[in-house]
Design an enzyme around this catalytic site. Sequence first.
Site, mmCIF file in Angstrom:
data_model
loop_
_atom_site.group_PDB
_atom_site.id
_atom_site.type_symbol
_atom_site.label_atom_id
_atom_site.label_comp_id
_atom_site.label_asym_id
_atom_site.label_seq_id
_atom_site.Cartn_x
_atom_site.Cartn_y
_atom_site.Cartn_z
ATOM 1 N N GLY A 177 0.798 -1.228 0.000
ATOM 2 C CA GLY A 177 0.000 0.000 0.000
ATOM 3 C C GLY A 177 0.820 1.261 0.000
ATOM 4 N N GLY A 215 9.274 -3.600 -37.859
ATOM 5 C CA GLY A 215 8.091 -4.283 -38.360
ATOM 6 C C GLY A 215 7.716 -5.460 -37.470
ATOM 7 N N GLU A 237 20.205 8.771 -6.810
ATOM 8 C CA GLU A 237 19.567 7.528 -7.239
ATOM 9 C C GLU A 237 18.749 7.744 -8.511
ATOM 10 O OE1 GLU A 237 17.357 6.183 -3.835
ATOM 11 O OE2 GLU A 237 19.085 6.462 -2.520
ATOM 12 N N ARG A 238 18.029 8.855 -8.574
ATOM 13 C CA ARG A 238 17.206 9.121 -9.757
ATOM 14 C C ARG A 238 18.063 9.415 -10.975
ATOM 15 N NH1 ARG A 238 12.696 12.336 -6.109
ATOM 16 N NH2 ARG A 238 11.462 10.450 -5.651
#
Length: 388
Positions: free
Chosen positions: A132, A345, A248-249
């Site tokens: 959560g 493709g 970190e990002r």
Amino acid sequence: MSTPAPAWMNEDLRIFQSSVRRIFENEFVPRESRWLAQGYPDREVWRELGRLGLLCAGIPEQYGGAGGGFGHEAVICQEQFRAQLNSFSLNVHSNIVGHYLLNYGSEEQRQHWLPSMASGDTVAAIAMSEPGAGSDLQAVRTTAVADGDDYVINGAKTFITNGYHAELICVVAKTDRQAKGSRGISLILVDTREVEGFRRGRLLKKIGQRGQDTAELFFDNVRVPRRQLLGGEEGRGFAQLMEQLPRERLLIAIGAAAAMRRAIDETLEYVNQRQVFGQRLLEMQNTRFKLAEAHTQATVADCFIDRCIQGVIDGTLDVPTAAMAKWWTTQLHCQVVDECLQLHGGYGYMEEYPISRMYTDARVGKVYGGANEIMKEVIARDLERRFN
């Protein structure tokens, strides 16, 4: 006009880059297909990486590291993503957990953990996300309750990179259950070999990066000594996370830019060989224009990333700039790979062609490390401050 070499890339780093590229291509790429099939890399891989000097490159030699700087870490990140080696996360192990220990750990913690991380005898992970709580780290529900000289940890974590093998897990937990928001969050070091009540759940099946051992982790009354609190002071965890997030990002952005360039190279080779209506696909205007666009976009990304890398080296990279780099390069990465797949493709949809895996591997970049919507909010808040 060719792009000049960035200022941070000196001769020593160029030699290092060549060596790292050769090691990844010769020693690890041949085994990647097997790791993809089994859903995790072999444990021995980490010790191999340690012997080859690819772990904890930016950690001082006194703690067993290679004694390099962020330039070395950036090169390793670039070459790993360029090689499409996604089955083990050196970023999480060396560049995230390693630097949390270096920056916030006690001398005892650094001496205990960093040498074994550098050798590959210990694999490290950081347990932030929960069922959560993903980008919203303030919502973590895992608790670490003080009980005498110990903490008792209870909770569940998910999407944990390196989770299958990790012996060291840096757990984000609430040490003050009454505190609201970011207050009361701490980082606790857990040695999975020395505790009871810890268990690993299933390896999570993903649409991309399928060889990466992403796992669920469960802590049921896991007891660890209070000396394994990172930073020596409860409630500092959220601040520690925020201080390290720009770096970190940026690493995510570095990987996205490198993977983008690899996709273009693969596509250029394909369209140069593919015959359509009696001519090479590369000779068709649409193909040429699409590749021109992709090459331009990748070149602009490289320039921005180089500026950010220099910012880390100089100590000037700030939170909003890192957020810009993360969201923009990962978004662009997905767009460029999509165009490259289109130029293949029907073959682009076949797993035997590298571009198909590049396509599915790219998508998570817009999610992990903080969703791109969060990155835009970080940037917007910085803009808003100009009026306050």
